[in-house]
Design a protein around this motif. Structure first.
Motif, PDB file in Angstrom:
ATOM      1  N   THR A 118       0.807  -1.220   0.000  1.00 27.86           N
ATOM      2  CA  THR A 118       0.000   0.000   0.000  1.00 27.86           C
ATOM      3  C   THR A 118       0.841   1.273   0.000  1.00 27.86           C
ATOM      4  O   THR A 118       0.294   2.364  -0.006  1.00 27.86           O
ATOM      5  CB  THR A 118      -0.939   0.021   1.223  1.00 27.86           C
ATOM      6  OG1 THR A 118      -0.157  -0.062   2.427  1.00 27.86           O
ATOM      7  CG2 THR A 118      -1.918  -1.141   1.178  1.00 27.86           C
ATOM      8  N   ARG A 123       2.621  -0.340  -3.789  1.00 34.14           N
ATOM      9  CA  ARG A 123       1.284  -0.506  -4.367  1.00 34.14           C
ATOM     10  C   ARG A 123       1.351  -0.965  -5.825  1.00 34.14           C
ATOM     11  O   ARG A 123       0.336  -1.397  -6.374  1.00 34.14           O
ATOM     12  CB  ARG A 123       0.499   0.804  -4.274  1.00 34.14           C
ATOM     13  CG  ARG A 123       1.044   1.924  -5.130  1.00 34.14           C
ATOM     14  CD  ARG A 123       0.276   3.220  -4.973  1.00 34.14           C
ATOM     15  NE  ARG A 123       0.386   3.784  -3.637  1.00 34.14           N
ATOM     16  CZ  ARG A 123      -0.162   4.942  -3.271  1.00 34.14           C
ATOM     17  NH1 ARG A 123      -0.889   5.638  -4.153  1.00 34.14           N
ATOM     18  NH2 ARG A 123      -0.006   5.411  -2.047  1.00 34.14           N
ATOM     19  N   LEU A 153      -8.210   1.295  -3.739  1.00 30.88           N
ATOM     20  CA  LEU A 153      -7.802   0.249  -2.813  1.00 30.88           C
ATOM     21  C   LEU A 153      -9.028  -0.279  -2.095  1.00 30.88           C
ATOM     22  O   LEU A 153      -9.939   0.484  -1.750  1.00 30.88           O
ATOM     23  CB  LEU A 153      -6.790   0.808  -1.811  1.00 30.88           C
ATOM     24  CG  LEU A 153      -6.402  -0.055  -0.596  1.00 30.88           C
ATOM     25  CD1 LEU A 153      -4.935   0.159  -0.228  1.00 30.88           C
ATOM     26  CD2 LEU A 153      -7.271   0.287   0.614  1.00 30.88           C
TER      27      LEU A 153
END
Length: 242
Positions: A118, A123, A153
């Motif tokens: 993340t 990511r 996300l």
């Protein structure tokens, strides 16, 4: 004095973008696997759910109709494992969302998520997990919205083997994740192996960069042709999703 030559020089050859080369190579590799096995080379088996996407904190400045205002949107979700290893083995998890009427010209919109990190760099890196959708999943490749880069996300809430709720968050121009809503899996359905195609069924108000289309589109085009000629079970070949 000799007559001028009628021969015209050949037009300069336009180099093939690297993303097209990579996309063609990916499509060829996945196509060979599909031809040899008679099924989808990725995300062949999974679970399909009737779900709802709730937008609680709209972002109207992005110009994406789905995120313009608060609301609840019925959708279909499919959770799967990329390679199809047995449950508990390492694999890349995938989660696909189909939103009716959220695409352009009244079409559905498909969103594909894969397990990744993340962070600002992580990511963009696929992350193998032991259970398909128990870790954060991102759209992996960015899209554009209102002249800005946009990524999405979904983050599972709870520690269940199959979470039923996921936080939905967005990142603009590579910045921090901002929560905008909640994705809730309501009822399990027969796994119909729906083909998800974010190139054809893109989210209204967004447009993928040319290099993303070049990478993804050959694989999806091959999948559409293969599914027409072989079997209805051969679905879209995802890059970063289902």
């Amino acid at each position: 004095m000799s007559a001028p030559s009628s021969h015209q020089p050949a037009p300069a050859r336009v180099p093939t973008p690297p993303s097209r080369v990579a996309g063609a190579a990916l499509a060829t590799g996945l196509g060979v696997v599909a031809w040899a096995t008679g099924r989808k080379p990725l995300h062949a088996a999974g679970s399909t759910w009737a779900a709802e996407l709730r937008v609680d904190s709209p972002l109207p400045d992005l110009g994406v109709p789905l995120l313009l205002q608060r609301g609840v949107h019925a959708c279909t979700v499919r959770v799967s494992r990329a390679v199809g290893t047995p449950e508990g083995w390492w694999d890349v998890g995938g989660l696909a969302v189909r939103l009716p009427d959220a695409g352009t010209r009244g079409r559905p919109a498909d969103l594909l998520f894969a397990t990744t990190g993340t962070g600002r760099l992580s990511r963009y890196v696929l992350r193998p997990v032991r259970r398909a959708a128990t870790r954060p999943l991102t759209t992996l490749l960015p899209t554009r919205a209102g002249g800005r880069s946009l990524e999405l996300l979904v983050r599972p809430l709870g520690e269940a083997e199959q979470p039923r709720e996921y936080e939905l968050a967005v990142s603009v121009d590579g910045g921090r994740w901002t929560g905008v809503g909640l994705l809730q899996l309501r009822r399990r359905l027969p796994d119909t192996r729906t083909r998800f195609d974010p190139i054809v069924d893109e989210l209204e108000g967004t447009r993928p960069p040319a290099w993303v289309v070049g990478l993804r589109e050959p694989a999806y085009r091959w999948a559409r042709r293969l599914s027409r000629s072989r079997s209805p079970e051969v679905g879209a070949l995802p890059v970063g999703g289902d």
